[in-house]
Write an enzyme that holds these catalytic residues in place. Structure first.
Site, mmCIF file in Angstrom:
data_model
loop_
_atom_site.group_PDB
_atom_site.id
_atom_site.type_symbol
_atom_site.label_atom_id
_atom_site.label_comp_id
_atom_site.label_asym_id
_atom_site.label_seq_id
_atom_site.Cartn_x
_atom_site.Cartn_y
_atom_site.Cartn_z
ATOM 1 N N GLU A 1 4.505 -4.764 9.388
ATOM 2 C CA GLU A 1 3.070 -4.615 9.087
ATOM 3 C C GLU A 1 2.512 -5.846 8.373
ATOM 4 O O GLU A 1 1.299 -5.944 8.184
ATOM 5 C CB GLU A 1 2.827 -3.338 8.273
ATOM 6 C CG GLU A 1 3.408 -3.353 6.886
ATOM 7 C CD GLU A 1 3.401 -1.971 6.215
ATOM 8 O OE1 GLU A 1 3.157 -0.963 6.897
ATOM 9 O OE2 GLU A 1 3.659 -1.924 5.009
ATOM 10 N N HIS B 1 0.814 -1.219 0.000
ATOM 11 C CA HIS B 1 0.000 0.000 0.000
ATOM 12 C C HIS B 1 0.851 1.274 0.000
ATOM 13 O O HIS B 1 0.387 2.327 0.412
ATOM 14 C CB HIS B 1 -1.000 -0.018 1.174
ATOM 15 C CG HIS B 1 -0.378 0.031 2.533
ATOM 16 N ND1 HIS B 1 -0.866 -0.673 3.613
ATOM 17 C CD2 HIS B 1 0.680 0.715 3.018
ATOM 18 C CE1 HIS B 1 -0.138 -0.428 4.682
ATOM 19 N NE2 HIS B 1 0.810 0.427 4.348
ATOM 20 N N HIS C 1 10.655 -4.243 4.289
ATOM 21 C CA HIS C 1 11.164 -2.896 4.041
ATOM 22 C C HIS C 1 11.455 -2.201 5.365
ATOM 23 O O HIS C 1 10.917 -2.573 6.399
ATOM 24 C CB HIS C 1 10.222 -2.049 3.179
ATOM 25 C CG HIS C 1 8.899 -1.672 3.788
ATOM 26 N ND1 HIS C 1 7.961 -2.574 4.186
ATOM 27 C CD2 HIS C 1 8.350 -0.443 4.033
ATOM 28 C CE1 HIS C 1 6.883 -1.934 4.646
ATOM 29 N NE2 HIS C 1 7.099 -0.637 4.571
ATOM 30 N N HIS D 1 -1.726 5.973 8.966
ATOM 31 C CA HIS D 1 -0.377 6.517 9.151
ATOM 32 C C HIS D 1 -0.437 7.956 9.655
ATOM 33 O O HIS D 1 0.393 8.776 9.298
ATOM 34 C CB HIS D 1 0.394 6.498 7.837
ATOM 35 C CG HIS D 1 0.469 5.165 7.154
ATOM 36 N ND1 HIS D 1 -0.591 4.601 6.497
ATOM 37 C CD2 HIS D 1 1.490 4.293 7.030
ATOM 38 C CE1 HIS D 1 -0.226 3.420 5.989
ATOM 39 N NE2 HIS D 1 1.029 3.215 6.303
#
Lengths: 280, 119
Positions: free
Chosen positions: A240, A12, A193, A59
């Protein structure tokens, strides 16, 4: 009765939205990533789900660090996307389904998952980027959405096991809904990541490949990973991936893998997309 | 204050945003949250020092903001997703702040990621 027609995993990251706004789908850098979505777009076009339950994280648009719900679910008639300061274009509002949301809330609460209930909720790139990757939205979005926000920003995060079990309760809840609806569940984020610190740019293909394999055949093994193992092996933001386990928990024990694609890099991130279908 | 130690603190070059960091960076992250609004971004750009003072940043945090030093801000309690809103004001993206934090040029950082895809 409602039926889960499939589960989808997807990245995303904001850079995808920026690339789409610039029309870079055929650009050599982006093409291997975007091409990985074509079979899924075709599947969605054919199956035509009525509702998408999207497991994502906020976020810093709807929630700030003053109040961080571990699991929060939308029960609003619609969800608006807004400026979140990253320079991503603001996308059209998605429609909700409050009756279905409240059914899910009552069902999973009865199984002792205490969700934060949101009758107003703005949604950021965590939800909108997956939407844009799946559906053409030139007119309007062809599905109703239930956002299920998982805290992956403020540690301690929920354990992988807790996410998997929430998914199992969610799966039971969806299939107990007394209206014929086709439901697709998205697990968003990942894969490996790291955006922060001297270890920024960390990618772990071996871990990602293992994760994608076990998403199909052995999700319980993934649910046993500790948060430190996630942080270490998938990178700090790769953790995540616990959101994928919510989706996987909602599916049947055995699943068919209809499509998958793995590509490195998109921006700082390894991107994995999977389409799973229940066997029963 | 006694903060619990965590085994993830041994991971090199990684600042896990836990309670200790949340406390340290609260004002800084709160300021960054306001950058969701264009009006606030403009106000910040008009007088960055005053904007930091309005949110009661520490001197160290304020200096790191003025220097656009993402790694330092992270060490001072910034959360990367909130710092992204700050970086966005200057057109920085995850690759440019990744480069900054690792001491590479953006081109070197991008090349490292492309190489990760090839291996």
């Amino acid at each position: 009765m409602a039926k889960i027609v499939g589960g989808i995993t997807t990245s995303h990251i904001p850079a995808i939205g920026i690339a789409m706004a610039k029309g870079l789908q055929e650009d050599p850098y982006w093409k291997p990533f975007f091409d990985g979505y074509k079979p899924i777009q075709a599947w969605l076009e054919n199956v035509k789900p009525d509702i998408a339950v999207i497991v994502y994280n906020d976020h810093g648009l709807n929630f700030f660090l003053d109040t961080v719900p571990t699991f929060a679910i939308g029960a609003a008639p619609h969800y608006q996307n807004e400026d979140e300061g990253w320079g991503i274009p603001v996308l059209p509002t998605v429609q909700g389904n409050p009756e279905f949301s409240w059914h899910l809330i009552e069902s999973v609460m009865a199984e002792e998952f205490d969700l934060t209930m949101c009758q107003e909720m703005v949604v950021d790139h965590g939800l909108m980027i997956p939407m844009t990757l799946m559906w053409d939205h030139t007119k309007s979005w062809p599905v109703e959405v239930v956002p299920l926000a998982v805290n992956v920003v403020q540690h301690p995060l929920p354990t992988a096991q807790r996410c998997y079990k929430l998914g199992q309760a969610l799966g039971r809840a969806i299939e107990a809904y007394g209206e014929d609806k086709k439901v697709v569940v998205f697990g968003t984020g990942g894969m490996s990541h790291q955006l922060q610190g001297e270890r920024s740019g960390f990618i772990n293909k071996e871990f990602d490949r293992m994760f994608m394999d076990k998403m199909v055949d052995d999700p319980e093994a993934l649910a046993k990973l500790t948060m430190t193992e996630f942080l270490d092996q998938s990178g700090s933001e790769g953790a995540e991936l616990i959101m994928w386990l919510v989706m996987r928990g909602a599916l049947s024990e055995k699943v068919n893998l209809l499509h998958s694609n793995y590509h490195v890099p998109i921006s700082n991130t390894a991107a994995g997309v999977m389409l799973l279908e229940n066997t029963d | 204050m006694v903060w619990k130690e965590h085994d993830y603190e041994k991971i090199p070059g990684t600042y896990v945003f836990n309670g200790r960091r949340a406390v340290m960076g609260y004002a800084l992250n709160k300021m960054c949250m306001t950058f969701n609004s264009e009006e606030n971004r403009q106000e910040f750009l008009e007088d960055r020092d005053a904007y930091c003072r309005k949110f009661k940043l520490t001197d160290e945090q304020r200096e790191a903001v003025l220097e656009k030093d993402i790694l330092r801000l992270l060490q001072l309690g910034g959360n990367i997703y909130y710092l992204a809103k700050f970086g966005g004001i200057y057109g920085m993206n995850s690759q440019s702040w990744g480069a900054q934090q690792t001491g590479m040029t953006v081109e070197e950082f991008k090349a490292m990621l492309l190489k990760a895809g090839e291996d």
